[in-house]
Enzyme design. Structure first.
Site, short mmCIF file in Angstrom:
data_model
loop_
_atom_site.label_atom_id
_atom_site.label_comp_id
_atom_site.label_asym_id
_atom_site.label_seq_id
_atom_site.Cartn_x
_atom_site.Cartn_y
_atom_site.Cartn_z
N GLU A 47 0.82 5.61 0.55
CA GLU A 47 2.10 5.14 0.00
C GLU A 47 1.82 4.20 -1.19
OE1 GLU A 47 6.06 2.79 1.76
OE2 GLU A 47 4.24 3.01 2.98
N LYS A 117 11.27 7.97 -0.10
CA LYS A 117 11.27 7.42 1.26
C LYS A 117 12.70 7.28 1.75
CE LYS A 117 9.05 3.57 3.77
NZ LYS A 117 8.16 2.39 3.59
N CYS A 173 5.71 6.82 5.36
CA CYS A 173 5.48 5.73 6.30
C CYS A 173 6.58 5.52 7.35
CB CYS A 173 5.23 4.43 5.53
SG CYS A 173 4.35 3.20 6.56
#
Length: 670
Positions: A47, A117, A173
């Site tokens: 990330e 994300k 994540c």
């Protein structure tokens, strides 16, 4: 390996300098070069890997946004010449006045798509929402990135046209930590591989939870999951990052990196896409969620690409277990044996309790299968509070019984305290063969006695030791006696049933079979485990000798020295090969070509030439197809593992199916 459904992937954790985007781009490219050298088709980076995740308020600096996009351009342009696979690279990306924490999917000098994300953690040590916008804020489905018009969104699936079963989804994540991760929806729409770009910090116990989470998500989605986390180059002002990389497939961790390593590292593993496709086809309920109208499945977009595969044929780096039914790790094997034994006991106790706990009969030969079944019966009686005298154990020596097995049978029955009876079946078999007019091995029975026949059998030449009627009569006489003695406990195992290595309506039949789903390679370990954990003294010594005895039905005459002359494995093949074939055929529907390929990478107890493996696979398939009729009428028995041939559960097959397609494939297999 690509021709057999494998895909080589990698999780990368590069060396990092916070906010030094040119350096980070070069380190990313260096790992791409390593990935190319190792034949990797897909590599996943952490990330915000082009900037670092812990830049904090520097994410509000235009200089960092521009440097990050320039770094992406550098990676896209230079990677075309050094990496033929697909790379997923993380960076902060400014689009339409909003900053997104995103993953860029790069291949062949192009950006295939950008995935932002979805869920931004903003609790405890995390402040993502201070810097980034969530994916749902995007009111657009495409963006101009690095001078290219690029699809943008969480609904992107990247499908490889020339690798069947390779469909990639991406999440970042925290997305994995959610009750319904985006990868769950993507899997329902066809994604078989998920890339997760992560920046998960290290805390006591967190690595174990992270590992469980990755493995569980891959299992829930019947997919592969590649988790790449940033490493020790991140800021340690408040947190420490360990570069924890994990590759999992359908609930199992294939590879895991060492944490806290300095410098960049690459975690490589080979995925089996065939297995994933097989399980999705077989588990038809997996696709039922597609009918849910509120999950917006129609919004997913498929983006296709092609991999250059011709020069990319590396050797398989995935471990191929030679004994797939038997765990390599001693502790795991111990737990597995204990659970199976307890399952067998619980199953038999339920059945006996239901029918009034009658006396049970069991044939004890001194071999592995009957020994395991007898141990289960004894423990079951103990659990039910019934005396072991109610176990009517019969040992029934015949023309092929040796002193060693007969002695072990008596020693075991005595040590276990069961009711013991020996019945020599030779006279009954002699009379039946005489009534049938059968001349065993060409010996006419008129004027012969049991003793004279036995004497002649000892001196039979090796080339004349074949007589199916002679064998079947003994097997059926034994079963008839057991049926007349009480509630019969079956002893035949899964491997024998797969091969048809059992006499119809004889040792293939019982009133309840506790071994029905246990393969031969595991039976041996179960008996050894029971000897070492459940029994002691004379019982233990006898059990260990049973484990060391050659596997034989002892239906053909012993040799002149009284030793076993009929080896099961000489007739049907080494059981480690039989169980290897059985596992891959039934558990994953593997093709013969793939089984041969896998066998070439398995560390069996001894090396087998390719032609020998091919021969025994041919034998296995012929017997498997020819003997389904025996499996179609199996008695009840407990399923203990992922492979079973019960006609009421796992395996329904026509008894007259042709094996030609499989046998032809054996001849073509590499």
């Amino acid at each position: 390996m690509n021709h057999h459904g494998f895909l080589r992937v990698a999780a990368a954790s590069p060396e990092l300098r916070l906010a030094d985007c040119p350096f980070n781009a070069d380190r990313t490219l260096a790992l791409m070069k390593q990935a190319e050298d190792r034949g990797v088709n897909l590599v996943v980076f952490p990330e915000c890997g082009l900037t670092g995740y812990t830049c904090h308020d520097l994410f509000h600096q235009q200089a960092l946004w521009r440097a990050a996009e320039d770094a992406l351009v550098r990676v896209v342009e230079r990677s075309e010449k050094i990496f033929k696979g697909v790379a997923v690279v993380g960076l902060p990306l400014m689009v339409d006045g909003q900053l997104f924490n995103a993953g860029a999917v790069v291949h062949a000098g192009k950006i295939l798509g950008i995935v932002p994300k979805s869920y931004l953690p903003n609790y405890k040590e995390f402040y993502d929402a201070r810097y980034f916008c969530p994916a749902d804020n995007a009111s657009f489905s495409a963006a101009t990135v690095a001078g290219q018009g690029v699809p943008f969104g969480t609904n992107l699936l990247f499908a490889c046209r020339n690798v069947p079963g390779f469909v990639l989804s991406v999440e970042v994540c925290e997305d994995l930590w959610m009750p319904v991760p985006p990868s769950s929806l993507a899997a329902l729409m066809g994604a078989t591989v998920t890339a997760n770009l992560s920046a998960s910090n290290e805390l006591i116990g967190k690595a174990g939870y992270r590992r469980q989470l990755v493995a569980a998500q891959s299992g829930r989605c019947l997919s592969a999951y590649i988790y790449a986390a940033c490493g020790v180059g991140e800021s340690t002002t408040d947190l420490v990052f360990g570069g924890h990389c994990i590759v999992a497939e359908n609930g199992a961790v294939l590879a895991e990196s060492e944490r806290f390593r300095r410098g960049g590292h690459l975690l490589v593993a080979d995925l089996d896409l065939d297995r994933l496709q097989h399980d999705r086809v077989q588990m038809n309920s997996f696709h039922d969620a597609n009918r849910a109208p509120d999950l917006n499945f129609g919004k997913f977009r498929n983006l296709s690409f092609e991999l250059e595969l011709s020069p990319r044929e590396p050797e398989l780096e995935r471990e191929v277990e030679a004994a797939p039914f038997v765990p390599n790790d001693p502790a795991t094997r111990d737990d597995r044996c204990r659970e199976i034994f307890q399952t067998q006991v619980a199953a038999l106790a339920r059945r006996l309790g239901h029918i009034g706990t009658p006396a049970v009969s069991i044939g004890v030969s001194g071999g592995l299968d009957s020994t395991l079944a007898l141990l289960v019966v004894c423990k079951t009686m103990d659990d039910l509070g019934v005396s072991r005298d109610e176990v009517k154990a019969l040992t029934m020596p015949g023309f092929g019984t040796t002193g060693r097995t007969k002695g072990n049978a008596h020693a075991l029955m005595k040590a276990l305290g069961v009711s013991v009876r020996e019945c020599d079946i030779r006279s009954m078999c002699f009379e039946q063969m005489k009534a049938l007019g059968h001349a065993p091995f060409g010996i006419k029975l008129d004027g012969e006695t049991v003793e004279s026949l036995a004497e002649q059998l000892v001196h039979l030449p090796p080339e004349n030791r074949s007589d199916l009627v002679f064998e079947n009569v003994q097997a059926r006489v034994r079963t008839s006696m057991l049926m007349n003695a009480g509630f019969v406990i079956g002893t035949g195992d899964l491997s024998e049933l797969a091969l048809g290595w059992c006499t119809y309506n004889a040792d293939h039949m019982s009133m309840y079979n506790v071994n029905v789903s246990i393969p031969k390679t595991l039976v041996k370990f179960l008996v050894k485990w029971a000897a070492e954990n459940e029994f002691d003294g004379d019982a233990r010594r006898t059990l260990l000798d049973v484990v060391d005895t050659e596997i034989s039905p002892e239906l053909l005459p012993a040799d002149a020295s009284g030793q076993i002359a009929q080896s099961t494995e000489q007739a049907v093949g080494p059981y480690e090969l039989v169980d290897f074939f059985l596992y891959h055929v039934l558990r994953f529907g593997a093709s013969p070509e793939k089984i041969l390929y896998l066998a070439g990478h398995a560390a069996f107890s001894k090396p087998y030439p390719a032609d020998e493996v091919r021969h025994w696979l041919r034998v296995f398939l012929k017997r498997f197809f020819a003997n389904q009729f025996k499996r179609s009428c199996l008695p009840d028995g407990p399923k203990v593992g992922s492979v079973s041939v019960s006609p009421r559960g796992d395996w329904r097959m026509p008894s007259d199916a042709a094996a030609r397609v499989w046998l032809d494939a054996v001849e073509k297999g590499e």
